[in-house]
Enzyme design. Structure first.
Site, PDB file in Angstrom:
ATOM      1  N   ASP A 109      42.401  40.502  33.913  1.00 54.04           N
ATOM      2  CA  ASP A 109      42.016  41.908  34.000  1.00 54.04           C
ATOM      3  C   ASP A 109      41.832  42.343  35.451  1.00 54.04           C
ATOM      4  O   ASP A 109      41.365  41.572  36.300  1.00 54.04           O
ATOM      5  CB  ASP A 109      40.700  42.113  33.236  1.00 54.04           C
ATOM      6  CG  ASP A 109      40.217  43.537  33.281  1.00 54.04           C
ATOM      7  OD1 ASP A 109      40.887  44.400  32.692  1.00 54.04           O
ATOM      8  OD2 ASP A 109      39.170  43.790  33.902  1.00 54.04           O
ATOM      9  N   GLU A 159      47.181  42.229  34.733  1.00 53.47           N
ATOM     10  CA  GLU A 159      47.060  43.678  34.690  1.00 53.47           C
ATOM     11  C   GLU A 159      46.951  44.125  36.147  1.00 53.47           C
ATOM     12  O   GLU A 159      45.886  44.090  36.747  1.00 53.47           O
ATOM     13  CB  GLU A 159      45.825  44.113  33.908  1.00 53.47           C
ATOM     14  CG  GLU A 159      45.764  45.626  33.751  1.00 53.47           C
ATOM     15  CD  GLU A 159      44.346  46.185  33.710  1.00 53.47           C
ATOM     16  OE1 GLU A 159      44.202  47.343  33.303  1.00 53.47           O
ATOM     17  OE2 GLU A 159      43.404  45.493  34.127  1.00 53.47           O
TER      18      GLU A 159
END
Length: 724
Positions: A404, A457
């Site tokens: 993330d 990401e």
């Protein structure tokens, strides 16, 4: 030598930082001295672990300090205590030697220990003839660390730990306790300040919120049956095989009848068969590590090594992964090394100093999430995080990690104004320490676990996110990060913006759907329609589509078929496979009652068929990451909002993907098809089976002289496979 009165006094007050030098067994010329603090005891007898009586101890202080000098060798001791007609046994932790050894010291000091999760934390072990738990924690600037828990009345003076000064680790073996015991660390900083009780950074389990103590537990399981699944993924190139991911928030996919979370076994019974039915290849869970705050969705974790107790015991998650693997489904986890929360029981100022974080908020504070940033330049912090990644692969057999907020790690000025950040040594904005951490983590994961995959990401144009991260020259300026895949955020934003426009205006925004092909093969991409797009006022995917209700469903079906025909691996957030109408909320289950509605069931049928075609047609997946697998057929018909391309792979039949993004049906539309002969219509998002009008090509078209006359249904995407 008899200890000084000051030493004994600090021992009894629980402030002596080296209790092992006073308590336990100590040899001397006239025998071995035994010394123990045994609260509540009036008389004490000493025994060996095999039950031989060694002698009695005298009470030398009313604060339950007992001593004796006995003609025995130093050894682990068990005491029989008696008082007021009752007796009980206590095995003395201070009579046991250390568990960690010099090799551990060396590797920990170098930051090269790749099995820290076997050494730090709380481990149920047998040691020197006794069963118990070995506790070890890194707190290099503390002057005293104790284990407190439900086994010692949370008394900080009972189990002060042994300091391994060279590496800053504190350890103690406490016999006769087992799993499911609550504990924390009592830490005294160098300035004498007592920190809030700290959860174990390496804890394998935690209490369920709002409580936050760590729990002794055995991570994972021993009887795995997923050898075939793991061998398969170790034998293939993930870029060239179908990967279709179902993103799940474990707390809200379904709930039980009391609106409580499903445990892992119940989730396995329901979620795994559903994913198999839908044809996805992987489940990706939003973060499941322990976290105190439900609305953080797990992205603000305080227990990186502990599957959240919301869903049951740690072994339950292992059973889930094993069951998914036996069913042919991979399991991916969202992983968050980009930041951590400021909860008092967590990592913040763990030993009274900025240990895991930076002292300077210009380096160590993340304003977007009001969280702290790991000090990636500290080798122990890098090792902690890298070991956490390895832990999930090793102990829980997960197939991959989606990392993330990578962009926030790569840039020192991320979400910061001038003066709010500190440039690197060259005056630039790159965070080279974070870059090297990511490179080292990917090298370790891919090197030690064949078949594992990582996904970033990353929302910027950082070069080489999915290029191999070979060992560098030590200067720390290599940019290749070594991920297997990268989320294609541009695809998600551009295409959803296009689909939200009224069809009459789409001709002016044609490049929203074509621009992505300019860079589609610059990285190995995953096409995400993730949770980020259906929360915080953004509505559902169905709600984003333009037009009336019929057009919204038609647009969504055309969009899904467009995406499944587009190069890149696929990801769909839960609920979007049946066109959930409401925005997602972590507080409730998905709206499963919609499955009874024909339009919603039609979308679900389409997703099933798209996954089936994607898995079984190599032309649709083998070239996901290679430009040779894609060829434009119609790229510039903005007037009609038509797009057409060819998906292909060596030795297999090509598939043409044709999308009509207006509600006007087009007959005899001329499409260039490079191979002469029949092309079968293998998918039509306007099929009545999916809730459409049933317009199409009666199953087949014919290409003559390089072109075919094709019927394009309204707001629909079709796929044609060469037949001859």
């Amino acid at each position: 030598m008899k200890p000084s009165e000051n030493a004994i006094e600090s021992l009894l007050q629980g402030t002596n930082a080296d209790p092992f030098s006073l308590l336990g067994t100590h040899p001397g010329p006239s025998g071995t001295t035994l010394r123990a603090i045994l609260p509540g005891a009036e008389t004490v007898e000493a025994f060996s672990l095999d039950g031989h009586r060694l002698g009695t101890l005298d009470k030398v202080d009313d604060r339950f300090l007992f001593e004796a000098r006995l003609p025995v060798k130093p050894q682990p001791i068990r005491y029989r205590c008696a008082a007021r007609g009752s007796d009980w046994l206590v095995t003395d932790p201070y009579t046991f030697g250390p568990v960690l050894g010099p090799v551990d010291d060396l590797l920990i000091a170098q930051g090269m220990h790749f099995r820290l999760f076997d050494k730090l934390g709380a481990h149920l072990i047998d040691h020197e003839g006794a069963s118990g738990v070995h506790f070890a924690v890194w707190a290099p600037n503390a002057v005293l660390v104790s284990v407190v828990g439900d086994f010692n009345d949370w008394d900080a003076g009972r189990h002060v730990m042994r300091s391994r000064t060279d590496i800053g680790v504190w350890e103690i073996f406490i016999p006769d306790i087992a799993d499911y015991r609550a504990y924390k660390y009592h830490v005294v900083g160098a300035d004498g300040s007592v920190q809030p009780l700290k959860a174990d950074p390496f804890a394998f389990m935690a209490e369920i919120r709002p409580n936050n103590a760590s729990m002794t537990a055995v991570p994972a399981k021993l009887d795995w049956g997923d050898e075939g699944h793991r061998a398969h993924w170790a034998s293939v190139d993930a870029r060239k095989v179908p990967i279709s991911i179902y993103e799940v928030h474990a707390g809200s996919w379904r709930r039980d009848r009391w609106n409580w979370f499903l445990d892992w076994d119940a989730m396995a019974d329901q979620l795994i068969p559903y994913v198999v039915e839908m044809g996805f290849t992987h489940i990706e869970f939003m973060p499941i590590s322990e976290h105190p705050y439900d609305p953080s969705w797990g992205y603000q974790a305080t227990g990186l090594f502990a599957p959240s107790s919301r869903f049951g015991e740690p072994a339950g998650f292992a059973r889930f992964v094993d069951g998914a693997h036996r069913a042919g489904i991979g399991v991916l986890l969202d992983w968050v090394p980009a930041h951590f929360p400021k909860d008092d029981h967590g990592l913040v100022r763990f030993d009274g100093t900025a240990l895991y974080e930076h002292e300077d908020p210009r380096l160590g504070f993340q304003p977007d999430w009001n969280t702290l940033i790991y000090n990636f330049g500290r080798r122990e912090v890098q090792s902690f995080l890298l070991n956490n990644a390895l832990f999930w692969a090793e102990r829980y057999h997960v197939d991959g990690l989606r990392v993330d907020a990578v962009a926030s790690m790569l840039y020192r000025d991320y979400s910061r104004k001038a003066g709010e950040w500190i440039p690197n040594q060259e005056g630039g904005r790159e965070n080279w320490e974070a870059v090297e951490f990511l490179r080292a983590t990917n090298r370790a994961l891919y090197g030690q676990h064949p078949g594992f995959m990582t996904m970033a990401e990353e929302s910027t144009s950082w070069p080489g996110v999915t290029q191999p991260a070979y060992e560098g020259d030590g200067k720390g300026k290599e940019t290749a990060l070594g991920f297997g895949f990268k989320w294609n955020m541009g695809f998600m934003h551009d295409t959803l913006r296009y689909m939200s426009r009224d069809a009459v205006h789409r001709r002016y925004h044609h490049d929203d759907l074509t621009f992505g092909l300019v860079y589609a093969f610059s990285e190995n991409y995953v096409l995400p329609l993730s949770h980020d797009e259906v929360v915080h006022g953004k509505g559902s995917l169905l709600g984003k589509m333009s037009g009336d209700d019929w057009q919204k469903f038609a647009n969504l079906r055309a969009y899904y078929a467009f995406m499944w025909g587009y190069p890149g691996k696929k990801l769909l957030f839960m609920g979007q496979e049946f066109a959930q109408r409401r925005e997602w909320s972590e507080e409730r289950a998905l709206d499963w009652d919609l499955l009874g509605a024909p339009a919603h069931e039609g979308v679900r049928n389409l997703v099933k068929d798209l996954n089936r075609l994607y898995r079984t047609k190599p032309a649709l997946h083998a070239g996901d990451c290679e430009g040779d697998g894609f060829e434009w057929l119609v790229v510039d018909d903005s007037e009609n909002s038509v797009f057409a391309w060819l998906r292909k792979a060596p030795g297999v039949k090509p598939v043409a993907v044709i999308a009509n993004m207006t509600p006007t049906m087009r007959t005899d539309y001329s499409v260039p098809l490079p191979l002469a002969g029949k092309w079968n219509e293998i998918l039509n998002s306007d099929s009545v089976h999916y809730g459409g009008t049933g317009k199409g090509n009666l199953g087949q078209v014919k290409s003559v002289d390089g072109r075919a006359a094709v019927t394009l249904p309204p707001l629909a995407t079709i796929m044609l496979e060469f037949a001859d």
